[in-house]
Design an enzyme around this catalytic site. Sequence first.
Site, PDB file in Angstrom:
ATOM      1  N   ASP A  98      18.423 -20.856 -36.885  1.00 34.73           N
ATOM      2  CA  ASP A  98      18.984 -19.747 -36.462  1.00 34.73           C
ATOM      3  C   ASP A  98      18.722 -19.780 -34.945  1.00 34.73           C
ATOM      4  OD1 ASP A  98      19.095 -16.764 -36.200  1.00 34.73           O
ATOM      5  OD2 ASP A  98      17.874 -16.593 -37.908  1.00 34.73           O
ATOM      6  N   ASP A 199      22.444 -15.672 -33.957  1.00 32.27           N
ATOM      7  CA  ASP A 199      21.744 -14.268 -34.133  1.00 32.27           C
ATOM      8  C   ASP A 199      22.837 -13.034 -32.970  1.00 32.27           C
ATOM      9  OD1 ASP A 199      19.479 -12.533 -34.667  1.00 32.27           O
ATOM     10  OD2 ASP A 199      19.466 -12.420 -32.498  1.00 32.27           O
ATOM     11  N   HIS A 315      15.979 -10.756 -44.144  1.00 31.05           N
ATOM     12  CA  HIS A 315      14.752 -10.216 -43.491  1.00 31.05           C
ATOM     13  C   HIS A 315      14.950  -8.974 -42.579  1.00 31.05           C
ATOM     14  CE1 HIS A 315      16.765 -12.082 -40.296  1.00 31.05           C
ATOM     15  NE2 HIS A 315      16.308 -11.560 -39.576  1.00 31.05           N
ATOM     16  N   ASP A 316      16.133  -8.541 -42.712  1.00 34.13           N
ATOM     17  CA  ASP A 316      16.401  -7.135 -41.855  1.00 34.13           C
ATOM     18  C   ASP A 316      16.796  -6.022 -42.691  1.00 34.13           C
ATOM     19  OD1 ASP A 316      16.097  -8.512 -39.380  1.00 34.13           O
ATOM     20  OD2 ASP A 316      18.244  -8.785 -39.290  1.00 34.13           O
TER      21      ASP A 316
HETATM   22  C1  GLC Z   1      18.920 -10.178 -35.521  1.00 33.48           C
HETATM   23  C2  GLC Z   1      17.790 -10.542 -36.428  1.00 33.48           C
HETATM   24  C3  GLC Z   1      16.568  -9.708 -36.252  1.00 33.48           C
HETATM   25  C4  GLC Z   1      16.358  -9.389 -35.120  1.00 33.48           C
HETATM   26  C5  GLC Z   1      17.533  -9.126 -34.060  1.00 33.48           C
HETATM   27  C6  GLC Z   1      17.062  -9.264 -32.687  1.00 33.48           C
HETATM   28  O1  GLC Z   1      19.468  -8.811 -35.949  1.00 33.48           O
HETATM   29  O2  GLC Z   1      18.473 -10.826 -38.015  1.00 33.48           O
HETATM   30  O3  GLC Z   1      15.741 -10.057 -37.103  1.00 33.48           O
HETATM   31  O4  GLC Z   1      15.162  -8.346 -34.877  1.00 33.48           O
HETATM   32  O5  GLC Z   1      18.476  -9.854 -34.253  1.00 33.48           O
HETATM   33  O6  GLC Z   1      16.840 -10.582 -32.292  1.00 33.48           O
END
Ligand code: GLC
Length: 538
Positions: A98, A199, A315-316
């Site tokens: 990531d 991301d 995870h979101d």
């Molecule tokens: C993406 C990630 C998330 C994070 C955001 C900011 O959406 O999946 O977990 O908080 O980016 O980096």
Amino acid sequence: MSLPWWKKAVFYEIYVPSFCDGNNDGIGDIQGIISKLDYLRELGIDGIWLTPFYRSPKVDNGYDISDYFAVDRDYGTMADFERLIAEAHRRGIRVIADLVLNHTSTSHPWFQEARSAKDHPKRDWYIWKDPAGGAPPNNWESFFGGSAWEYDEKTGQYYYHAFSKNQADLNWTNPEVKKAMFAVIDFWQAKGVDGFRFDVINFLKTSGKFPNNPYDEKGEQIHRFDKDQEGILETVREICAECRRRPEPFLVGEVGSEDLQILKRYSGKGLLDAVFNFNLGSMEKFSVKRIFAELKRMEEAYTDEQTPTLFFSSHDMSRHISRFGRPPHEVETAKLIATLMLTARGIPFIYYGDEIGMRDLYLDDVKKMKDVQGIAAYEMAIASGKTEGEALKIANERGRDKSRSPMQWDGSEFAGFSDASPWLPLSDQSVHVEGQRKDPDSLFNHYRRLIRLRKAFPALHAGRYRVLRERDGVIFYIRSHQEEKILVVLNFNERSVSFPAGDFLSEGSEWLFPGERRRIRPDEPLKLAPFEGVIVKI
Ligand code: GLC
């Protein structure tokens, strides 16, 4: 023509702090992941997506990077990482990392330098604006709530942060930023990573103008001028070209949008290999009609050079078993979603723990909450006059800790995740890997069998749809590749259905799933139990 490796692959998202704790400090780490590679092999996984493991103060659990060239101490050392790559590769598992290109932690030395003086050469690496009459430069809101601008006392300007105020957005119009990030890409590719999950890649560019964003009827901000801005595709193209200086990296982007027309722009020749299909994956309420409509829309929208992704948890967001499943059918629904994910057209991404049906976590005390988004929601609710109880409920809904609880390996006190009390509480401990391995009807074994089928039949990993229909809560499709044709029927009803398949079946048809493989006669109707999915080679 041989397919690129990732078209055949089944991916698995590992939320690094929550998978397995190798040194018993309560936090998942790289040693822990290495110890579970055989498990992933047993499940049939070809590729893992590691959430950020770089050095970070972890305000947003690693999406706030302070050193792009180091492994965070909580997760291990560079030597551990190198071993992980070697051990994964030895088992035929690829690793994608990531990578957060949009912003850095405010404790990153780049930001520290940029903030030190208005005329510092790195000032322009970030986005600074003068106050507008004592207030922030415009109305842009951060995705975690509140203004996206933070005032910096020392230099009297605001800096822009699309996420938390500890995650400052980089200025991608500055060529030095690009160069610095290309060095990061090169570094990790040299370490052996097989690709990246980028991301919030569609946030990378702002237009250089800063008009106020409009609001919708519900009063929520429409992020019109802060994402998907002009020039973004050129930047994405350059990033992809940089990655492709090495052979066959898999490049998947998080494009924060549920609009398929926006999502599809980002993949294809010279662009990303795939993007996460939030149009399908982040559906709030379960609806067969919606699922079907999105599958159909993706089939129509994507060209042969574009591949959809299939995921229903991350995870979101909430885990799909908790979002879609209704008692007493949660496990059946989860099995059916798995059957869809592993037989529909697209690249499947299984979220750790979904293969055993781990449930969402509910936190009964805000002090146990770790997620910046949940905590911010709590604070805003309190500030707007809500009671503590109400605020906690809102924080649990908005917060993302719910799907980040430690992986449950066995029935011991800390679920085999660690010998120490974990960083985040465990969810419902009745499900765990050890229990499900032994049970032939378990969700885990359901995933295993489906993954094997998907790999054995090219129609399931390489074919397009021949037929794609929905009627009365039953989705059915035929996928074909060269001479091979596979029929999949998914019954989303609480009742059994009988499905005459004479038009499709032939003398040579073979029942593949569930149960034993066997011949099926053309006049034999397909009988499906409630929430059952069947797979037949026709
Ligand atoms: C993406 C990630 C998330 C994070 C955001 C900011 O959406 O999946 O977990 O908080 O980016 O980096």
